[in-house]
Design a protein around this motif. Structure first.
Motif, PDB file in Angstrom:
ATOM      1  N   LEU A 116      18.105  68.029  55.818  1.00  0.00           N
ATOM      2  CA  LEU A 116      17.332  69.244  55.542  1.00  0.00           C
ATOM      3  C   LEU A 116      17.735  69.667  53.940  1.00  0.00           C
ATOM      4  N   LEU A 117      16.766  70.892  53.430  1.00  0.00           N
ATOM      5  CA  LEU A 117      17.093  71.234  52.147  1.00  0.00           C
ATOM      6  C   LEU A 117      18.149  72.400  52.088  1.00  0.00           C
ATOM      7  N   SER A 118      19.063  72.380  51.089  1.00  0.00           N
ATOM      8  CA  SER A 118      19.791  73.416  50.645  1.00  0.00           C
ATOM      9  C   SER A 118      19.008  74.866  50.227  1.00  0.00           C
ATOM     10  N   ALA A 119      19.419  75.917  50.128  1.00  0.00           N
ATOM     11  CA  ALA A 119      18.821  76.997  49.569  1.00  0.00           C
ATOM     12  C   ALA A 119      18.544  76.810  47.872  1.00  0.00           C
ATOM     13  N   ASP A 120      19.487  76.119  47.376  1.00  0.00           N
ATOM     14  CA  ASP A 120      19.006  75.775  45.812  1.00  0.00           C
ATOM     15  C   ASP A 120      18.056  74.793  45.836  1.00  0.00           C
ATOM     16  N   VAL A 121      17.955  73.915  46.450  1.00  0.00           N
ATOM     17  CA  VAL A 121      16.667  72.836  46.429  1.00  0.00           C
ATOM     18  C   VAL A 121      15.571  73.278  46.824  1.00  0.00           C
ATOM     19  N   TYR A 122      15.429  73.977  47.999  1.00  0.00           N
ATOM     20  CA  TYR A 122      14.126  74.830  48.471  1.00  0.00           C
ATOM     21  C   TYR A 122      13.668  75.715  47.347  1.00  0.00           C
ATOM     22  N   GLU A 123      14.756  76.541  46.659  1.00  0.00           N
ATOM     23  CA  GLU A 123      14.180  77.562  45.771  1.00  0.00           C
ATOM     24  C   GLU A 123      13.660  76.816  44.605  1.00  0.00           C
ATOM     25  N   SER A 124      14.046  75.631  44.068  1.00  0.00           N
ATOM     26  CA  SER A 124      13.621  74.904  42.918  1.00  0.00           C
ATOM     27  C   SER A 124      12.176  74.494  43.276  1.00  0.00           C
ATOM     28  N   MET A 125      11.998  74.099  44.602  1.00  0.00           N
ATOM     29  CA  MET A 125      10.777  73.494  45.028  1.00  0.00           C
ATOM     30  C   MET A 125       9.324  74.598  45.172  1.00  0.00           C
ATOM     31  N   VAL A 126      10.011  75.829  45.368  1.00  0.00           N
ATOM     32  CA  VAL A 126       8.919  76.924  45.593  1.00  0.00           C
ATOM     33  C   VAL A 126       9.107  77.816  44.538  1.00  0.00           C
ATOM     34  N   GLY A 127      10.069  77.865  43.646  1.00  0.00           N
ATOM     35  CA  GLY A 127      10.066  78.934  42.526  1.00  0.00           C
ATOM     36  C   GLY A 127       9.525  78.558  41.412  1.00  0.00           C
TER      37      GLY A 127
END
Length: 127
Positions: A116-127
Motif C-alpha cells: 500500500l501507499l504511504s501518505a506522502d506517496v498518495y499525496e504526490s499522486m493526487v496533489g
C-alpha cells in the motif's frame, strides 16, 4: 485536502487503518475520493463473512453525480460494516477517516500491507 499520515492508501483512493494487533483493518474512501464523487447518498457493501482477494469489488458508493465501485485494498474477510452508513451515508463526506469508515476486515495475508501507499506517496499522486 486531508491525508492522515497514520493511514495507508491505494491508487483507487481507498484508505486502510491496520489495528495494533495487525490482524484486522478498517477501510474507507479518501477525502480526495469523496470530494470527487460529491454528495454521497447511498453506500452498498457486500455481506459480512464474504472473502475477497486484493483488487476485488467489495461494494459501491452512489453520489448525486456518479456511482463508483469500491476495491479491496488487501485480501481479507469482511467482519463488520459501519452501521452508521445505512442511515447517514453523508458521513463519508463529512468524516471520511472517522465516522465514514466502510468495512472492517480480517486480513488474509498481512504482508500485502507493505504494497500500500504511504501518505506522502498518495499525496504526490493526487496533489
Amino acid at each position: 485536502m486531508n491525508i492522515p499520515t497514520a493511514l495507508l492508501y491505494t491508487e483507487e483512493h481507498e484508505w486502510v487503518r491496520v489495528a495494533d494487533d495487525g490482524t484486522t483493518a478498517l477501510i474507507g474512501i479518501t477525502d480526495y475520493a469523496q470530494r470527487e464523487l460529491g454528495d454521497i447518498v447511498f453506500v452498498e457493501l457486500e455481506p459480512e463473512g464474504e472473502e475477497f482477494s486484493k483488487g476485488e469489488v467489495f461494494g459501491s458508493v452512489e453520489a448525486v453525480k456518479a456511482v463508483s465501485d469500491l476495491f479491496m485494498p488487501v485480501s481479507g474477510t469482511i467482519c463488520a460494516h459501519n452501521p452508521t452508513l445505512e442511515l447517514s451515508p453523508e458521513s463519508v463526506n463529512s468524516d471520511p477517516y472517522g465516522s465514514g469508515w466502510m468495512i472492517e476486515i480480517t486480513l488474509a495475508d498481512p504482508s500485502e500491507i507493505t504494497e500500500l501507499l504511504s501518505a506522502d506517496v498518495y499525496e504526490s499522486m493526487v496533489g
